[in-house]
Design a protein around this motif. Structure first.
Motif, short mmCIF file in Angstrom:
data_model
loop_
_atom_site.label_atom_id
_atom_site.label_comp_id
_atom_site.label_asym_id
_atom_site.label_seq_id
_atom_site.Cartn_x
_atom_site.Cartn_y
_atom_site.Cartn_z
N LEU A 9 0.82 -1.21 0.00
CA LEU A 9 0.00 0.00 0.00
C LEU A 9 0.86 1.27 0.00
CD1 LEU A 9 -2.65 1.59 0.27
CD2 LEU A 9 -2.56 1.19 2.74
N GLY A 47 3.85 1.77 -0.71
CA GLY A 47 4.79 1.88 -1.83
C GLY A 47 4.07 2.22 -3.13
N VAL A 51 15.87 2.51 -0.18
CA VAL A 51 14.43 2.36 -0.31
C VAL A 51 13.77 2.31 1.07
CG1 VAL A 51 12.66 0.65 -0.90
CG2 VAL A 51 14.26 1.39 -2.61
N PHE A 52 14.42 1.65 2.01
CA PHE A 52 13.79 1.53 3.33
C PHE A 52 13.82 2.85 4.09
CE2 PHE A 52 14.53 -2.81 2.05
CZ PHE A 52 13.23 -3.28 2.17
N THR A 55 -0.38 -4.53 3.42
CA THR A 55 0.09 -3.40 4.20
C THR A 55 0.44 -3.83 5.62
OG1 THR A 55 -0.33 -1.07 4.73
CG2 THR A 55 -2.19 -2.59 5.04
N THR A 56 1.35 -3.08 6.23
CA THR A 56 1.79 -3.37 7.59
C THR A 56 0.90 -2.59 8.57
OG1 THR A 56 4.02 -3.20 6.61
CG2 THR A 56 3.88 -3.52 9.02
N ASP A 78 6.47 -6.60 9.58
CA ASP A 78 7.72 -5.90 9.25
C ASP A 78 8.85 -6.61 9.98
OD1 ASP A 78 9.95 -4.06 9.36
OD2 ASP A 78 8.56 -2.42 8.94
N HIS A 83 8.69 -12.49 1.66
CA HIS A 83 9.78 -11.90 0.89
C HIS A 83 10.99 -12.81 1.12
CE1 HIS A 83 7.23 -8.50 0.47
NE2 HIS A 83 8.14 -7.79 -0.16
N HIS A 126 10.07 -12.13 -4.91
CA HIS A 126 11.42 -11.78 -5.36
C HIS A 126 12.30 -12.96 -5.76
CE1 HIS A 126 10.62 -7.62 -4.69
NE2 HIS A 126 10.29 -7.82 -3.42
N SER A 140 11.36 -3.20 -9.72
CA SER A 140 11.83 -3.08 -8.34
C SER A 140 13.22 -3.72 -8.20
CB SER A 140 10.84 -3.77 -7.40
OG SER A 140 11.42 -4.03 -6.16
N THR A 155 16.48 -1.35 -7.41
CA THR A 155 17.17 -1.50 -6.12
C THR A 155 18.51 -2.21 -6.28
OG1 THR A 155 16.01 -3.58 -5.71
CG2 THR A 155 15.00 -1.60 -4.79
N ASP A 186 6.08 -1.82 -5.63
CA ASP A 186 5.84 -0.47 -5.14
C ASP A 186 5.71 0.46 -6.34
OD1 ASP A 186 6.36 -0.96 -2.18
OD2 ASP A 186 8.25 -1.65 -3.02
C1 6MZ Z 1 10.81 -5.72 1.41
C2 6MZ Z 1 9.23 -4.06 1.20
C3 6MZ Z 1 9.64 -3.80 -0.13
O1 6MZ Z 1 3.26 -2.00 4.50
O2 6MZ Z 1 3.60 0.44 4.93
N1 6MZ Z 1 8.23 -3.22 1.49
N2 6MZ Z 1 9.82 -5.01 1.96
N3 6MZ Z 1 11.27 -5.52 0.15
C4 6MZ Z 1 10.72 -4.57 -0.65
N4 6MZ Z 1 11.24 -4.40 -1.89
C5 6MZ Z 1 11.67 -3.15 -2.41
N5 6MZ Z 1 8.85 -2.83 -0.61
C6 6MZ Z 1 8.00 -2.49 0.39
O3 6MZ Z 1 4.14 -0.54 2.68
C7 6MZ Z 1 5.51 -0.20 2.76
C8 6MZ Z 1 6.29 -1.29 3.47
O4 6MZ Z 1 6.32 -2.48 2.67
C9 6MZ Z 1 7.56 -3.15 2.82
C10 6MZ Z 1 8.40 -2.34 3.79
O5 6MZ Z 1 8.22 -2.86 5.09
C11 6MZ Z 1 7.76 -0.95 3.68
O6 6MZ Z 1 7.96 -0.17 4.82
P1 6MZ Z 1 3.16 -0.61 3.94
O7 6MZ Z 1 1.81 -0.30 3.37
#
Ligand code: 6MZ
Length: 357
Positions: free
Chosen positions: A21, A23, A62-63, A102-103, A162, A219, A242, A267, A271, A298
């Motif tokens: 969500l 992303g 990205v994080f 989503t988290t 997460d 993941h 992935h 992605s 990355t 994302d």
């Molecule tokens: C791992 C990822 C990610 O959950 O806040 N997230 N985790 N690898 C990736 N590849 C690039 N892309 C996104 O959406 C954002 C959260 O999704 C995970 C991360 O925890 C990120 O903070 P929500 O909606």
């Protein structure tokens, strides 16, 4: 990118199974939110602008960006807004089945619990007006389209754990998912920075989720941690995302376990998890007829869309329209939904193929 080919990819019905969500938020929305918080002095607008507009980001960067996005988006009304917008954006490009992940977040200072975060998400789903949305859980037929002739879309939710979270926090997310089954929550995802946290921390919650019949996607292999990859495959999740950094032995294990892989091409390239599209593992998996599905990951952060991902696969790997259509359709096999939904989606694809020919 060839315009006619991209338009064709837009017109094909598609299934999106790996979209975060936060992303997937539109850049225009992020800017608008950043301006408001900038005016209030909570953030420095130009800092946000620089980070959002940067094209290539390492996985590590990205994080950091996600932490920034979360500052902009994590209050109830904004969560509702972005959910509505993200679902409508996927609908606009003919996604007919969406699993949005989503988290659930807790923020005591604004009275947000994981449950109230998810309630805000649900409100966003109900606010969708551009399409008819079905979010009924397996078995219940309460809100299935009722003969409407409007464009329709199935939406299901995955709750993400997460990797920064503790065992207890992960367990809380699983219990929340169980509580919200009637609202279209179908499974659990494990995501977040892959160099943070240990598999053993999340395992108890994931085991419990599995025992309770929730679907699981992980993941897996965003970094070359072969021990963790092996443990994840042994867990037999319903899908993984992935699968970039597998050694030979783990490839063999994955293939023999036939676990479907959510592939996120842009992605992985952006990355730098995969150094070049020519050596992407899509090719090997596709040739081996391993179950796979193209996804965005994302779409906001990586400036992509599911249609663009299909277009990229087609131009990079030389797939024709027939193969692309089959790739889109076969994804139905890997969704976390019942046979009724699958049959309905197959009928949608059959209709579409008549129109496209
Ligand atoms: C791992 C990822 C990610 O959950 O806040 N997230 N985790 N690898 C990736 N590849 C690039 N892309 C996104 O959406 C954002 C959260 O999704 C995970 C991360 O925890 C990120 O903070 P929500 O909606």
């Amino acid at each position: 990118m060839n315009r006619e080919e991209l338009e064709w990819c837009v017109s094909v019905p598609k299934v999106e199974l790996h979209a975060h969500l936060n992303g997937s938020v539109r850049n225009s929305t992020l800017f608008e939110l950043a301006r408001v918080l900038g005016d209030k002095g909570v953030i420095v607008f130009s800092d946000v602008e620089n980070v959002i507009m940067k094209d290539d980001r390492t996985l590590h960067e990205v994080f950091k960006l996600f932490d920034l996005i979360h500052i902009l988006t994590t209050d109830h009304s904004t969560v509702t807004r972005i959910t509505k917008e993200v679902i409508e954006d996927f609908a606009a490009e003919n996604v007919v089945y969406l699993e949005l992940r989503t988290t659930p977040k807790r923020n005591d200072s604004i009275g947000m619990s994981k449950r109230s975060y998810m309630d805000a998400v649900m409100e966003g789903l109900r606010a969708v007006s551009s399409v008819d949305v079905d979010y009924s859980p397996p078995g219940l037929k309460t809100n299935r389209f009722n003969g409407s002739t409007r464009k329709k879309m199935y939406v299901r939710f995955l709750l993400s754990i997460d990797r920064r979270e503790s065992t207890e926090a992960a367990m809380e997310t699983v219990k929340l998912a169980l509580e919200m089954r009637d609202l279209g929550v179908v499974g659990i995802d494990l995501s977040g920075n892959p160099i943070v946290g240990n598999w053993s921390t999340f395992l108890p919650a994931l085991k419990f989720a599995k025992e309770q019949g929730l679907y699981i996607t992980l993941h897996c292999g965003e970094v070359p941690n072969q021990e963790e990859i092996k443990a994840m495959i042994d867990f037999l999740p319903n899908r993984i995302g992935h699968a970039c950094c597998f050694d030979e032995e783990n490839w063999r294990k994955l293939k023999s376990a036939k676990i479907p892989v959510e592939i996120c091409l842009t992605s992985n390239i952006r990355t730098e998890t995969i150094s070049s599209i020519d050596i992407h593992h899509f090719v090997d998996l596709y040739k081996a007829k391993h179950p796979l599905v193209l996804c965005t990951d994302d779409s906001g952060v990586f400036s992509t869309s599911l249609s663009r991902e299909y277009n990229l696969a087609s131009s990079s790997f030389g797939l024709g329209k027939t193969e692309m259509f089959q790739l889109a359709e076969i994804a139905i096999n890997f969704i976390f939904a019942d046979d009724g939904v699958k049959a309905d989606l197959r009928a949608t694809f059959e209709e579409a193929v008549k129109k496209l020919n």
